[in-house]
Design an enzyme around this catalytic site. Structure first.
Site, short mmCIF file in Angstrom:
data_model
loop_
_atom_site.label_atom_id
_atom_site.label_comp_id
_atom_site.label_asym_id
_atom_site.label_seq_id
_atom_site.Cartn_x
_atom_site.Cartn_y
_atom_site.Cartn_z
CG ASP A 187 -6.66 0.42 0.73
OD1 ASP A 187 -6.77 1.31 1.59
OD2 ASP A 187 -5.59 0.14 0.16
CB THR B 60 -2.07 5.51 -1.79
OG1 THR B 60 -1.99 4.09 -1.70
CG2 THR B 60 -3.26 5.99 -0.98
CB THR B 61 0.85 2.81 -5.51
OG1 THR B 61 0.70 2.14 -4.26
CG2 THR B 61 2.22 2.53 -6.06
CG ASP C 89 -1.78 1.20 1.35
OD1 ASP C 89 -2.45 1.49 0.36
OD2 ASP C 89 -1.77 1.85 2.40
#
Length: 534
Positions: free
Chosen positions: A401, A100-101, A67
């Site tokens: 998530d 998020t990445t 994550d």
């Protein structure tokens, strides 16, 4: 002589002016290099075939995750521009919960493009304005390719939750975690009215032992504490639950005061008074009809004494102590009870009702489960299990998530294909739009449109495919009008990604592009770093 010296002083002056002009470019370059380094550190963890990172903190605690927000939060980043990318991933986590990445890799790619434009002589303000125009146009294109979704359509919600979980460490459990996330959100929202979800109403309780497959959605509430008092009931039916914020223990003197006892008779009288004081409290609790008592954690003195536990056990009252202050609101909302701060207000009206409260043994630990709550609020509890701490923590992050993905669909009820399809479509459409523009804006647009292809490129690379041939084929398919063509990492080819059920919320992609563009614009506008020494 004087004539010879004049050119030398002019030379010195011009040299110092040249240095002043060079400094902002150096600062900008330093910022871009630092931010790109952060993006490069996490690009291998993008997508379902992405690698995981093992992070060890100063205490020796190990975290295994892929994550982006978690990795960056744990990294000790010192450079101020690199810190901006860490904050960017946290902003994406707060807004969408997923991607998020992606957002950090997009920002890194846009910065690389900006660096090339700067070396060609473009002014930072021109690039910044083009990027603002670019991000707003990108959002329009994404909205045009979005598929409306109805919250009553369980299958679509499951597809998007599965897509989010497929890139996690615990992806093999996505068949069980995805329905759990969907059911949890649908239990606390009204699909026709609500436009947001408060994830505080979904409580995830982590309990070590068994496997992730043994996790369950609890229609009621779970307390991680075990019951107190030897000889008290471990199972109660037709439950009347009371929640108290006062202590059932002998009152203490103030800090500065002491009580001096000189003989045994006085000591006996004190002990008798103490017993009578506690007995009165327990009798009043029993008289109100309470048979399960929850006691808030106390700091100054014992929340409940051994004598009180003994008396409550004799009266067949189940006791759960050390309820945290921050959990009080959730407990009251779930059980329909009122927190009572003084004994005088402990009445039958302040109690909550439920069908069953029981203590359950799991491995070496115990927990208390209350089910069949009558006037239940819109809350839900998820009991998450895991064989070790790392798996349990990662399952918690993955489930969070998945919950955030469903929350995105409640906020903005549209889905778009995943697998690099939106980025490829944006690249093609915005390159075409760039031909309608003039001057520097057109050049910047074309460069930024090309920079979006970094996402399908990395997805292909992480899946063991050739990034150049895969991205070229993807670009051709989108140029031919195949909007839903994406990278199928399972088959190692380009296919219609919607048929493969790879879907993600529109909000994840729109917020990723908007936030990445904002961050890059902020970095481009910086031309000096001033250190303040305290």
């Amino acid at each position: 002589m004087s004539m010879k010296m004049a050119p030398a002083s002019m030379k010195r002056q011009s040299k110092s002016e040249f240095k002043d002009k060079e400094k902002p470019a150096q600062i900008r370059n330093s910022n871009i290099v630092a931010a790109k380094a952060v993006a490069d550190a996490i690009k291998t963890s993008l997508g379902p075939r992405g690698m995981d990172k093992m992070i060890q903190d100063g205490k020796g605690e190990v975290t295994i995750t892929n994550d982006g927000a978690t990795i960056l939060k744990q990294m000790k980043v010192l450079h101020p521009a690199a810190k901006m990318l860490v904050e960017l991933s946290q902003a994406q986590d707060a807004e969408a919960g997923d991607g998020t990445t992606t957002v950090v890799i997009l920002a890194g790619s846009m910065l690389e493009t900006s660096q090339k434009l700067l070396t060609k002589g473009f002014h930072p303000a021109t690039i910044s304005d083009s990027l603002l125009h670019f991000s707003s146009k990108a959002v329009e294109v994404l909205e045009s390719m979005a598929i409306p979704v109805d919250l009553t359509d369980n299958a679509s919600l499951l597809k998007s939750a599965n897509t989010s979980l497929n890139s996690k460490v615990v992806h093999e459990h996505s068949g069980m975690l995805a329905p759990m996330a969907v059911d949890a959100v649908l239990k606390i929202v009204n699909p026709s009215q609500d436009t947001n979800v408060d994830l505080k109403d979904i409580r995830i309780i982590k309990k070590l032992g068994e496997t992730v497959e043994d996790s369950q959605l609890v229609d009621g509430i779970v307390f991680t504490q075990k019951t107190q008092g030897y000889g008290g009931p471990n199972k109660v039916e037709k439950v009347k639950i009371g929640l108290i914020q006062f202590c059932i223990s002998p009152p203490k003197t103030d800090m500065d005061n002491t009580v001096v006892i000189r003989d045994y008779a006085a000591m006996d009288r004190v002990l008798r008074e103490e017993r009578q004081y506690i007995l009165n409290i327990t009798k009043k609790i029993k008289a109100a009809g309470c048979n399960v008592l929850l006691i808030q954690k106390s700091i100054l003195r014992d929340a409940v004494s051994d004598l009180a536990l003994h008396l409550l056990a004799k009266q067949k009252i189940m006791v759960v102590k050390d309820i945290e202050r921050e959990d009080i609101e959730f407990v009251c909302k779930t059980l329909g009870c009122r927190p009572v701060a003084s004994l005088d207000h402990f009445t039958p009206e302040s109690l909550g009702t439920a069908e069953l409260a029981e203590e359950i043994q799991t491995g070496s630990s115990k927990f208390v489960k209350v089910t069949g709550v009558q006037n239940t609020g819109r809350t839900v509890s998820i009991l998450l299990r895991g064989s070790n701490k790392q798996v349990l923590e990662e399952a918690d992050r993955s489930l969070h998530d998945a919950l955030c993905v469903i929350r995105c669909l409640v906020k903005k009820r549209f889905l778009i294909p995943g697998g690099g399809a939106p980025e490829a479509e944006l690249s093609v459409k915005l390159t075409q739009y760039a031909h309608t523009l003039k001057g520097m804006d057109a050049y910047c647009f074309r460069a930024f449109a090309e920079s979006l292809e970094v996402i399908p490129g990395i997805l292909a690379e992480n899946a063991g495919l050739s990034p150049i041939s895969t991205v070229t084929e993807l670009r051709n398919r989108h140029a031919r009008g195949e909007t839903h063509a994406g990278i199928n990492v399972r088959k190692g080819s380009i296919s219609n990604i919607i048929e493969e059920n790879v879907l993600q919320p529109l909000l994840v992609s729109t917020s990723a592009i908007t936030l990445a563009a904002e961050c890059v614009r902020s970095i481009l506008k910086i031309d000096d770093i001033v250190n303040v020494i305290r």
